[in-house]
Design a protein around this motif. Structure first.
Motif, PDB file in Angstrom:
ATOM      1  N   SER A  51       0.857  -1.189   0.000  1.00  0.00           N
ATOM      2  CA  SER A  51       0.000   0.000   0.000  1.00  0.00           C
ATOM      3  C   SER A  51       0.888   1.231   0.000  1.00  0.00           C
ATOM      4  O   SER A  51       2.014   1.215   0.504  1.00  0.00           O
ATOM      5  CB  SER A  51      -0.930   0.007   1.221  1.00  0.00           C
ATOM      6  OG  SER A  51      -0.184   0.030   2.424  1.00  0.00           O
TER       7      SER A  51
ATOM      8  N   GLU B  95      -0.331   4.787   0.720  1.00  0.00           N
ATOM      9  CA  GLU B  95      -1.442   5.685   1.026  1.00  0.00           C
ATOM     10  C   GLU B  95      -1.127   7.145   0.741  1.00  0.00           C
ATOM     11  O   GLU B  95      -2.029   7.938   0.460  1.00  0.00           O
ATOM     12  CB  GLU B  95      -1.885   5.514   2.481  1.00  0.00           C
ATOM     13  CG  GLU B  95      -0.819   5.837   3.501  1.00  0.00           C
ATOM     14  CD  GLU B  95      -1.285   5.571   4.934  1.00  0.00           C
ATOM     15  OE1 GLU B  95      -1.450   6.554   5.671  1.00  0.00           O
ATOM     16  OE2 GLU B  95      -1.488   4.398   5.289  1.00  0.00           O
TER      17      GLU B  95
ATOM     18  N   LYS C  77       0.574   8.079  -1.808  1.00  0.00           N
ATOM     19  CA  LYS C  77       0.759   8.158  -3.265  1.00  0.00           C
ATOM     20  C   LYS C  77       2.113   8.767  -3.622  1.00  0.00           C
ATOM     21  O   LYS C  77       2.246   9.524  -4.588  1.00  0.00           O
ATOM     22  CB  LYS C  77      -0.373   8.951  -3.917  1.00  0.00           C
ATOM     23  CG  LYS C  77      -1.739   8.310  -3.741  1.00  0.00           C
ATOM     24  CD  LYS C  77      -2.818   9.099  -4.460  1.00  0.00           C
ATOM     25  CE  LYS C  77      -4.193   8.441  -4.271  1.00  0.00           C
ATOM     26  NZ  LYS C  77      -5.266   9.187  -4.963  1.00  0.00           N
TER      27      LYS C  77
ATOM     28  N   ASP D  61      -2.103   4.536  -4.848  1.00  0.00           N
ATOM     29  CA  ASP D  61      -2.268   4.266  -3.424  1.00  0.00           C
ATOM     30  C   ASP D  61      -2.028   2.814  -3.023  1.00  0.00           C
ATOM     31  O   ASP D  61      -1.856   2.519  -1.847  1.00  0.00           O
ATOM     32  CB  ASP D  61      -3.649   4.717  -2.942  1.00  0.00           C
ATOM     33  CG  ASP D  61      -4.781   4.027  -3.674  1.00  0.00           C
ATOM     34  OD1 ASP D  61      -4.505   3.213  -4.580  1.00  0.00           O
ATOM     35  OD2 ASP D  61      -5.949   4.310  -3.358  1.00  0.00           O
TER      36      ASP D  61
END
Length: 406
Positions: free
Chosen positions: A144, A146, A148, A176
């Motif tokens: 992941s 998150e 970006k 993301d």
């Protein structure tokens, strides 16, 4: 003649006016006043610094000076804004940022220093989220992102003969969450390492682990044979043709676009092309020549101006069986909707779209899929007729990998 001369002079003057100005845009050498009331908010690997500006019509911009890994950096912000972002920090320690207002004559104010404390950068969050598992022909990494952050996930393989780590894959990402698979590895226990870095060369720790890639091989395309016109029964299961009373059937093909072109090793503006204006879905059966657990397959769209358009596949299912004469023996192996990297509308393609189509789109089957000898491509719709009632299909090439079973 006189009027012509005047016109030439006017054009010359206009041309001179359009020349780019290089250097200061003011002769006012007065030193501007500094920023006031500077405050900072920590962000992922960065900080947003807000401030008040002096009432000075000669201001041009605000310059922020700071260091990243011992290298001097700067960020600028127009006088129309009241904040500047400094980014690229690889830790959460306090850092000193020096702010200057700069006039139109490139004269800087006295400095104003402020302490900023960034939040953990994206590389560390991605590192903590890493989920690694064995895969056919290599390993699969899920993660992941998150924040970006624009990151690179670097995969290393230990070479025991040379007693050194070597780079086997770089995966660039900025969304993301995501996953990728490293292929082409031998099915023996090996030592791997993964670390994350960003464009400022900040690096995470290295995750070290051992795993054994799952054996796979590319199926021999010379053994592929069309199973069309064998009159094998077709499972009449949803999705079905939208025209009442019409069943799923095998299509014909254009004369110079036979199904055999689908595995002739040629990628381009050629391949397999069905007849057009057929009720969809349509059914395209293939005899692989061997029984295999399919691990993945890659398809290449018809290239040139046809990518993500015309009859190139948009949505489909892949079915398999060992007894094609038994309609109830067919099992659905996969269902896919092709994604266009850019998300641009039909007829508009970015460089990323073009590169992805040229490289081919790869799709994995879940571990545990049954071994099959016969497959069928159930074409649901194409890019030019998404969710359409009628349509057609063309594919330039297909490659299939898996484990051959006796």
């Amino acid at each position: 003649m006189k009027r012509f001369h005047i016109l030439l002079c006017m054009l010359a003057a206009c041309s001179a006016c359009k020349q780019d100005h290089i250097g200061p845009i003011s002769d006012d050498k007065a030193q501007p006043n500094p920023v006031m009331n500077a405050t900072a908010i920590g962000m992922a690997g960065a900080a947003e610094i807000s401030y008040s500006l002096p009432d000075d019509q000669n201001l041009s911009y605000v310059r922020a000076e700071f260091e990243i890994n011992g290298v001097k950096k700067e960020a600028k912000s127009s006088y129309f804004k009241r904040s500047v972002r400094v980014e690229g920090f690889g830790d959460t320690a306090e850092h000193t940022v020096t702010l200057y207002t700069v006039s139109r004559a490139e004269v800087a104010s006295t400095p104003v220093q402020i302490k900023v404390k960034p939040l953990p950068p994206a590389i560390w969050k991605v590192y903590k989220s890493l989920d690694v598992a064995e895969a056919f022909g290599g390993l699969q990494v899920k993660f992941s992102n998150e924040d970006k952050g624009k990151i690179v996930i670097v995969t290393l393989l230990y070479d025991p003969a040379a007693k050194e780590w070597r780079n086997v894959n770089n995966f660039y990402y900025g969304l993301d969450s995501g996953k990728f698979t490293v292929r082409g590895l031998q099915p023996v226990k090996q030592r791997f390492g993964i670390y994350i870095k960003d464009r400022w060369d900040n690096k995470s720790d290295t995750l070290r682990f051992e795993l054994t890639p799952i054996y796979e091989e590319e199926l021999d395309k010379t053994k592929f044979v069309s199973a069309m016109k064998k009159k094998y029964p077709i499972p009449q299961v949803a999705p079905l043709p939208k025209t009442p009373g019409v069943q799923i059937v095998e299509p014909g093909n254009l004369s110079s676009w036979p199904i055999e072109n689908m595995w002739n090793g040629i990628i381009g503006n050629e391949g397999y092309h069905t007849t057009e204006n057929k009720d969809v879905p349509i059914w395209v059966p293939i005899d692989l020549g061997v029984k295999a657990v399919i691990s993945r397959y890659k398809i290449w769209q018809r290239q040139a101006g046809y990518i993500y358009n015309h009859g190139n596949p948009h949505e489909w299912e892949l079915w398999g069986t060992n007894t094609p004469t038994d309609v109830n023996s067919w099992v659905k192996l996969d269902h896919q909707i092709m994604e266009k990297p850019s998300g641009l509308p039909l007829g508009q393609n970015s460089n990323e779209d073009i590169d992805a189509a040229a490289a081919g789109q790869e799709y994995e089957l879940p571990i545990g899929s049954p071994a099959v000898r016969y497959i069928a491509w159930k074409h649901i719709d194409s890019w030019a007729a998404v969710d359409g009632i009628i349509g057609h299909l063309h594919i330039s090439e297909i490659s299939i990998w898996g484990q051959i079973k006796k």
